[in-house]
Design a protein around this motif. Structure first.
Motif, mmCIF file in Angstrom:
data_model
loop_
_atom_site.group_PDB
_atom_site.id
_atom_site.type_symbol
_atom_site.label_atom_id
_atom_site.label_comp_id
_atom_site.label_asym_id
_atom_site.label_seq_id
_atom_site.Cartn_x
_atom_site.Cartn_y
_atom_site.Cartn_z
ATOM 1 N N GLN A 1 0.839 -1.184 0.000
ATOM 2 C CA GLN A 1 0.000 0.000 0.000
ATOM 3 C C GLN A 1 0.880 1.242 0.000
ATOM 4 N N VAL A 2 0.708 2.088 -0.981
ATOM 5 C CA VAL A 2 1.511 3.308 -1.086
ATOM 6 C C VAL A 2 1.098 4.291 -0.007
ATOM 7 N N GLN A 3 2.099 4.875 0.615
ATOM 8 C CA GLN A 3 1.868 5.961 1.565
ATOM 9 C C GLN A 3 2.721 7.143 1.141
ATOM 10 N N LEU A 4 2.217 8.345 1.372
ATOM 11 C CA LEU A 4 2.967 9.560 1.071
ATOM 12 C C LEU A 4 3.513 10.118 2.373
ATOM 13 N N VAL A 5 4.823 10.267 2.429
ATOM 14 C CA VAL A 5 5.478 10.758 3.632
ATOM 15 C C VAL A 5 6.048 12.138 3.351
ATOM 16 N N GLN A 6 5.583 13.122 4.086
ATOM 17 C CA GLN A 6 6.003 14.500 3.876
ATOM 18 C C GLN A 6 7.145 14.889 4.807
ATOM 19 N N SER A 7 7.951 15.835 4.333
ATOM 20 C CA SER A 7 9.004 16.418 5.155
ATOM 21 C C SER A 7 9.168 17.875 4.743
ATOM 22 N N GLY A 8 9.796 18.633 5.616
ATOM 23 C CA GLY A 8 10.001 20.044 5.331
ATOM 24 C C GLY A 8 8.967 20.901 6.034
ATOM 25 N N THR A 93 0.825 31.127 4.929
ATOM 26 C CA THR A 93 0.765 30.317 6.140
ATOM 27 C C THR A 93 -0.430 29.376 6.076
ATOM 28 N N ALA A 94 -0.150 28.076 6.194
ATOM 29 C CA ALA A 94 -1.198 27.056 6.080
ATOM 30 C C ALA A 94 -0.588 25.686 6.354
ATOM 31 N N PHE A 95 -1.465 24.709 6.421
ATOM 32 C CA PHE A 95 -1.042 23.317 6.473
ATOM 33 C C PHE A 95 -1.007 22.825 5.029
ATOM 34 N N TYR A 96 0.129 22.320 4.601
ATOM 35 C CA TYR A 96 0.322 21.904 3.213
ATOM 36 C C TYR A 96 0.253 20.383 3.090
ATOM 37 N N TYR A 97 -0.537 19.924 2.129
ATOM 38 C CA TYR A 97 -0.715 18.500 1.890
ATOM 39 C C TYR A 97 -0.269 18.146 0.472
ATOM 40 N N CYS A 98 0.385 17.014 0.330
ATOM 41 C CA CYS A 98 0.638 16.501 -0.999
ATOM 42 C C CYS A 98 -0.414 15.431 -1.301
ATOM 43 N N ALA A 99 -0.675 15.256 -2.581
ATOM 44 C CA ALA A 99 -1.638 14.253 -3.032
ATOM 45 C C ALA A 99 -1.122 13.640 -4.317
ATOM 46 N N ASP A 119 -7.568 8.918 -3.686
ATOM 47 C CA ASP A 119 -6.178 8.711 -4.054
ATOM 48 C C ASP A 119 -5.302 8.754 -2.809
ATOM 49 N N TYR A 120 -4.024 9.064 -2.971
ATOM 50 C CA TYR A 120 -3.088 9.065 -1.858
ATOM 51 C C TYR A 120 -2.886 10.487 -1.339
#
Length: 131
Positions: A1-8, A93-99, A119-120
């Motif tokens: 199962q693909v997971q997206l892991v954010q950094s930064g 300024t915000a919470f940033y999400y990748c998809a 999706d992811y």
């Protein structure tokens, strides 16, 4: 199962720069679209940037509010999407999400976060441009 892991992300003064990364892990990501969205307190989630690819070509689109200041890109393996943010403003300024879309068809790209519902998604990262 693909997971997206954010950094930064993090805190920076207005006018400064930050970089976000989002890596697909846990499986092989075979889609063709990765995007960034953001959500500020008491506001709806909004589109920031999207990148699509097919073969050796890529295409990018940006929201009007970040065009010219933010750059979306991927690594060669198309497993990681980055967002380079320059000349940050307080309103960034915000919470940033990748998809990332599951579809391998680059025409499935969209600026609407609802289209990515199945999706992811990454877990999000806070970006704070404040003095």
């Amino acid at each position: 199962q693909v997971q997206l892991v954010q950094s930064g992300g993090g805190l920076v003064q207005p006018g400064g720069s930050l970089r976000l990364s989002c890596a697909a892990s846990g499986g092989t990501y075979s889609g063709a679209t990765m995007a960034w969205f953001r959500q500020a307190p008491e506001k709806e989630r909004e589109f920031v940037a999207v990148i699509t690819w097919s073969g050796g070509s890529t295409s990018t689109w940006y929201s009007e509010s970040v065009r010219g200041r933010f750059t979306i890109s991927t690594d060669n393996a198309k497993n990681t999407v980055m967002l380079q943010m320059k000349t940050l403003k307080h309103e960034d300024t915000a919470f940033y999400y990748c998809a990332a879309r599951r579809s391998p068809n680059r025409s499935s790209w969209s600026m609407a976060s609802q289209e990515y519902e199945n999706d992811y998604w990454g877990e999000g990262a806070q970006v704070n441009a404040s003095s």
